[in-house]
Design a protein around this motif. Structure first.
Motif: not given
Ligand code: A3P
Length: 318
Positions: A256, A67-72, A284-286, A215, A282, A157, A254, A149
């Motif tokens: 959010f 939940k630190s920004g892995t997806t991003w 939520r709010k970003g 993040y 993955f 998150s 890329c 983060r």
């Molecule tokens: P929130 O729950 O605070 O919105 P991970 O990818 O490590 O699982 O982390 C998920 C967190 O990154 C979530 O935070 C998610 O909304 C946020 N996130 C995912 N994609 C993002 C993007 N493209 N830009 C910014 N934040 C993003």
């Protein structure tokens, strides 16, 4: 059957019987393994990883606490490294959730026989939530990109996410309980602070091997981060690419807003080993600072106090 694997299973059974146990977030229990809390499958995966993973010196790892920004970062890394292969009007990320763009070793090693990943061309990209100290020694000579983060946002998150994937025979995890567990260090791949420090200290020793990111920094200066990623992964942007605004295009693709509105991320699913989870979970709010909507002043003081205490003298702060 493979004798080594049978031995490994016995070791696993022994560990589960003997090591400390605490409350889990999405499963009943977490276990403290070499200083960090993992779920039972995570422990098995760690044994398999150490026994069977063959790293290559050109491999590049993305490491993070959940939940630190892995997806991003996955999206940013894959589109930076593959920028010659795809154009921005019909891109790989338009059809694939960022999580599935490169393998996570924590997931891939959950079962035996393991995949060998030999078919992936160099540099291979891998992701992991493991702290530095739980990685096989051979892996630690590879390049790493670490994203962290503010722990308050990580906690909020993670609480949302883990409730989404929580075992259906368990009651929902309350925010109060999640908060308390997190502060005690009991959460998957936790304690959070030791996780961050494991990579922070290594990055100070070898800055050319570990790119340490936050993040909040990616939010504030995404284009500068994309440039850092390109250089770190071995291919800085050229003058011609700058003219074509490639870094800016990567950032926009890329974002959010863009990713979370793609059909694949609204309806697609991702296999996390223990089951499937919607790609939408993955996103939520970003935002930075959403913790303000969930924590009392007292909670904020407590967690900031722990952070201050644990990171004191390290040169790292949130
Ligand atoms: P929130 O729950 O605070 O919105 P991970 O990818 O490590 O699982 O982390 C998920 C967190 O990154 C979530 O935070 C998610 O909304 C946020 N996130 C995912 N994609 C993002 C993007 N493209 N830009 C910014 N934040 C993003």
């Amino acid at each position: 059957e493979d004798g080594d694997y049978i031995k490994l299973c016995k070791e696993y059974d022994y560990l589960i019987e003997t090591i400390p146990k605490g409350n889990g977030w999405n499963v009943k229990h977490l276990y403290k393994y070499n200083g960090f809390w993992l779920n039972p499958i995570g422990i098995k995966a760690n044994l398999l990883l150490h026994a069977y993973f063959k790293s290559h010196p050109t491999d590049i790892f993305l490491a993070s606490f959940m939940k630190s920004g892995t997806t991003w970062l996955k999206a940013l890394m894959i589109s930076t490294i593959n920028r010659h292969r795809y154009n921005f009007t019909d891109h790989h990320l338009h059809h694939h959730g960022p999580q599935s763009t490169f393998p996570s070793i924590d997931i891939e090693f959950q079962s035996y026989p393991i995949t060998d990943f030999m078919h992936i061309s160099a540099p291979r990209l891998f992701a992991t939530h493991l702290p530095r100290t739980l990685l096989p020694p051979s892996v630690t000579s590879c390049k790493f990109i670490y994203i962290c983060r503010d722990p308050k946002d990580v906690l909020v998150s993670k609480w949302f996410f883990m409730n989404k994937i929580r075992d259906t025979d368990l009651p929902p995890l309350s925010f109060d309980e999640a908060f308390d567990l997190f502060c005690q260090g009991i959460s998957d791949f936790g304690p959070f602070w030791e996780h961050v420090l494991s990579y922070w200290r290594a990055s100070l020793d070898a800055p050319d091997k570990i790119l340490f990111l936050k993040y909040e920094e990616v939010k504030e200066q995404p284009e500068a981060v994309v440039r850092k990623l390109a250089t770190f992964m071995g291919e800085p942007f050229t003058a011609e690419e700058d003219e074509q605004r490639v870094a800016e295009n990567i950032v926009n693709m890329c974002s959010f807003e863009n990713l979370s509105n793609l059909e694949v991320n609204k309806t697609g699913v991702f296999n996390i080993g223990i089951g499937k989870v919607g790609n939408r979970e993955f996103f939520r709010k970003g935002k930075i600072g959403d913790w303000k909507n969930y924590m009392t002043e007292e909670m904020k003081q407590r967690i900031d106090g722990i952070t201050h205490e644990k990171l004191k003298g390290s040169g790292l702060a949130f």
